[in-house]
Design an enzyme around this catalytic site. Structure first.
Site, PDB file in Angstrom:
ATOM      1  N   GLU A   1     -67.519 -21.613 -36.037  1.00 56.57           N
ATOM      2  CA  GLU A   1     -68.603 -22.067 -36.903  1.00 56.57           C
ATOM      3  C   GLU A   1     -67.935 -22.894 -37.990  1.00 56.57           C
ATOM      4  OE1 GLU A   1     -72.278 -20.511 -39.700  1.00 56.57           O
ATOM      5  OE2 GLU A   1     -70.396 -19.394 -39.664  1.00 56.57           O
TER       6      GLU A   1
ATOM      7  N   ASP B   1     -66.221 -17.058 -37.836  1.00 52.73           N
ATOM      8  CA  ASP B   1     -67.281 -17.345 -38.791  1.00 52.73           C
ATOM      9  C   ASP B   1     -66.800 -18.283 -39.894  1.00 52.73           C
ATOM     10  OD1 ASP B   1     -69.952 -16.596 -40.079  1.00 52.73           O
ATOM     11  OD2 ASP B   1     -68.532 -16.002 -41.655  1.00 52.73           O
ATOM     12  N   ALA B   2     -67.606 -19.308 -40.170  1.00 56.47           N
ATOM     13  CA  ALA B   2     -67.465 -20.167 -41.358  1.00 56.47           C
ATOM     14  C   ALA B   2     -66.020 -20.547 -41.670  1.00 56.47           C
ATOM     15  CB  ALA B   2     -68.106 -19.486 -42.575  1.00 56.47           C
TER      16      ALA B   2
ATOM     17  N   PHE C   1     -77.967 -29.394 -33.755  1.00 60.00           N
ATOM     18  CA  PHE C   1     -78.950 -29.229 -32.680  1.00 60.00           C
ATOM     19  C   PHE C   1     -80.113 -28.385 -33.184  1.00 60.00           C
ATOM     20  CE2 PHE C   1     -80.770 -26.952 -29.092  1.00 60.00           C
ATOM     21  CZ  PHE C   1     -80.842 -27.904 -28.084  1.00 60.00           C
TER      22      PHE C   1
ATOM     23  N   HIS D   1     -78.798 -15.484 -35.860  1.00 60.67           N
ATOM     24  CA  HIS D   1     -78.996 -14.555 -36.973  1.00 60.67           C
ATOM     25  C   HIS D   1     -79.199 -15.279 -38.293  1.00 60.67           C
ATOM     26  CE1 HIS D   1     -74.663 -15.361 -37.441  1.00 60.67           C
ATOM     27  NE2 HIS D   1     -74.846 -15.046 -38.704  1.00 60.67           N
TER      28      HIS D   1
ATOM     29  N   ASN E   1     -81.789 -15.856 -42.686  1.00 59.65           N
ATOM     30  CA  ASN E   1     -81.645 -16.482 -43.992  1.00 59.65           C
ATOM     31  C   ASN E   1     -82.949 -17.076 -44.500  1.00 59.65           C
ATOM     32  OD1 ASN E   1     -78.999 -15.814 -44.466  1.00 59.65           O
ATOM     33  ND2 ASN E   1     -78.168 -17.657 -43.515  1.00 59.65           N
TER      34      ASN E   1
ATOM     35  N   GLN F   1     -80.279 -18.477 -38.849  1.00 57.44           N
ATOM     36  CA  GLN F   1     -81.436 -19.348 -38.957  1.00 57.44           C
ATOM     37  C   GLN F   1     -82.744 -18.572 -39.043  1.00 57.44           C
ATOM     38  OE1 GLN F   1     -80.501 -22.114 -39.700  1.00 57.44           O
ATOM     39  NE2 GLN F   1     -78.538 -22.474 -38.717  1.00 57.44           N
TER      40      GLN F   1
END
Length: 566
Positions: free
Chosen positions: A282, A250-251, A304, A373, A378, A375
């Site tokens: 990510e 993640d991130a 995308f 999750h 949030n 898109q």
């Protein structure tokens, strides 16, 4: 292993890095405390004749006892006791499992809690396998404060969340997946810790970099060996002890240490050689340099999603502003080259350059999705595309996702046309609950729809149980139609696309209208895959091709044509 409790041959060794402390006591539930031995680098250790199931914790002083930050299981939540676990106790059924090649994956992301825990996920797996999904990706399952959470607020990265089940339950779920031919990926968070139950700062302040912050709290100091070891060993634990087939990190832009990322990937690949291990990033930075065979297989391609979201919904606020101008041309670049932003400045990043050239990478270096999750969740009200997009155009975009050569990722419920929201939920209390609730509402104050304070009151309270319950994916009223579409598209993908993916390269992608694109790829066997779709509102002309799949009148709004010429 340098962190945590290690059981072997009837004895357990306990280790904790606590450089800020001179003394640490090991407390065993129902037994006398043991003074731990400190070395010159701040490592404390002790051994005891205790078996799996023993509860323990570390006593720092008279007023503070803390769980093991590398606890393999918890009893009583993240503020409670850690539990000794024997990682070799589970008897695997699927010993013949040797994984799936990356090109074969069609991934569904899911949240274990909303499905009811590890055992309930295991029960749902036959239906996913029957549909044509070949991999699942679990949102983080590590222990977090409370009983419900997305998982990105975790504080004990080694311990499965108690509310989801035991380590044995998680292994049984992975075992069941492998029995069905499903690979299992896990989302892990190595860039920060959550706000409830993180005690590391009380005894190892050097675990964090005091000069760097992330959007979620203090940055971890991965350049320090104990910290690096903590996370690399965690990755290896999930892959070895639980037999996960891969990890999604993640991130990683919030870690901002390429040397750490590359070294971690290299160690993982050197350690596990008997099956494919898939490592996915990510990375908001669109850093193509990390996507090499020796490093990471792929990156989640937000570009995308973002450009398709603009084309499907017309929304252009916040980060969608980066894709509002000439969206069809941007989609064409995404299909032909991978990233849309490859070093250009973007409005949402104050005009700063973002990304690196990516056209040299294979299409399979990118994980594509229409929803995930983030898109959905949030969004203030957690709406899915089935609620905010034209359904005919959404079907065309779904065909692009499932028949294109990038690796497709679905979000749970996509395959049944779910219209249930997926909301941001937590289980915090008192002042922290208030701060999270108000912080979320403040975050959306910049949006016109929530500029009025009364409008912001409609944003669901993350801590309310009802917010969690509403986030369970229920099939939509046209769920059977969506399932039939997914089944058809996935059958085509596995029959015609997957066998040709290795060696595929893009050979051209162009906008043929304000919302229409045609893209072509030369597949590994020399065949040419062509996808033309129109997400605009005016008719366009599609090229002639042998048809694999078609929906709608050719060139009409919401139509798609997929062809394969050999």
């Amino acid at each position: 292993m340098t962190w945590g409790a290690r059981y072997a041959d009837g004895r357990t060794e306990f280790r904790l890095w606590a450089p800020d402390r001179d003394t640490v006591m090991l407390e065993l539930d129902g037994d006398d405390a043991i003074a731990m031995t400190r070395d010159g680098e701040g490592w404390f250790s002790a051994e005891a004749d205790v078996a799996p199931g023993t509860r323990y914790r570390f006593r720092l002083d008279a007023d503070l006892a803390v769980p093991d930050p590398a606890s393999r299981a918890q009893s009583g939540g993240v503020h409670g006791w850690s539990v000794v676990v024997d990682p070799e106790a589970y008897r695997w059924r699927s010993d013949g499992w040797r994984g799936r090649p990356w090109e074969e994956l069609v991934i569904q992301e899911l949240h274990v809690g909303t499905l009811g825990g590890f055992a309930s996920v295991a029960d749902a797996l036959p239906g996913l396998a029957d549909l044509g999904i070949t991999a699942i990706e679990l949102m983080p399952v590590n222990a977090f404060g409370g009983t419900r959470n997305w998982g990105y607020d975790g504080v004990l990265p080694y311990a499965p969340a108690e509310s989801y089940g035991t380590p044995k339950d998680l292994k049984a779920m992975v075992d069941r997946a492998h029995d069905l031919g499903l690979a299992v990926l896990l989302d892990v968070v190595y860039n920060h810790f959550g706000p409830d139950g993180n005690y590391l700062g009380a005894y190892a302040s050097d675990f964090f970099d005091g000069e760097v912050d992330t959007p979620w709290g203090g940055a971890v100091a991965v350049e320090r060996e104990p910290v690096r070891r903590f996370f690399v060993d965690n990755a290896l634990m999930w892959l070895r002890d639980y037999r996960f087939d891969g990890l999604r990190f993640d991130a990683v832009h919030a870690i901002a240490d390429d040397a750490f990322l590359d070294a971690m990937a290299a160690e993982i690949r050197a350690a596990i050689t008997d099956r494919p291990v898939h490592l996915v990033l990510e990375n908001e930075g669109n850093d193509a340099d990390r996507l090499a065979p020796a490093h990471y297989d792929a990156q989640w391609n937000d570009d995308f999603h973002n450009v398709l979201h603009v084309l499907l919904t017309g929304e252009t606020s916040a980060y969608y502003a980066d894709f509002a101008d000439r969206p069809a041309e941007r989609l064409a670049r995404c299909l032909g080259e991978g990233f849309i932003y490859q070093g250009e400045g973007s409005p949402n990043h104050d005009g700063k350059p973002r990304g690196k050239p990516s056209a040299h990478l294979p299409p399979t270096a990118f994980v594509a999705f229409l929803q995930n999750h983030d898109q959905i969740g949030n969004r203030a009200l957690g709406e899915r595309l089935t609620v905010i997009a034209d359904l005919q155009k959404l079907r065309a975009a779904t065909a692009l996702l499932l028949l294109g050569p990038q690796i497709p990722l679905l979000f749970m419920g996509d395959e049944t046309g779910s219209r249930s929201p997926f909301l941001f939920f937590t289980d915090f209390h008192d002042d922290l609950a208030d701060a999270v609730r108000e912080g979320r509402r403040k975050e959306f104050a910049k949006f016109a729809a929530f500029a009025d304070p009364e409008a912001r009151e409609a944003i669901p309270d993350p801590n309310a149980l009802a917010t969690f319950e509403r986030s369970r994916a229920e099939a939509g009223p046209d769920g059977d139609e969506w399932r039939a579409l997914y089944r058809e598209l996935l059958a085509i993908r596995h029959r015609e696309i997957v066998p040709r993916l290795r060696g595929a390269v893009a050979i051209g992608a162009d906008a043929i209208g304000s919302g229409a694109v045609v893209a072509r790829w030369r597949m590994g066997d020399g065949a040419v895959l062509t996808i033309a779709l129109n997400l605009g509102d005016e008719n366009v002309t599609f090229p002639e091709t042998d048809i694999l799949f078609a929906n709608g009148d050719a060139g009409a709004p919401g139509s798609v044509r997929v062809g394969l010429d050999q």
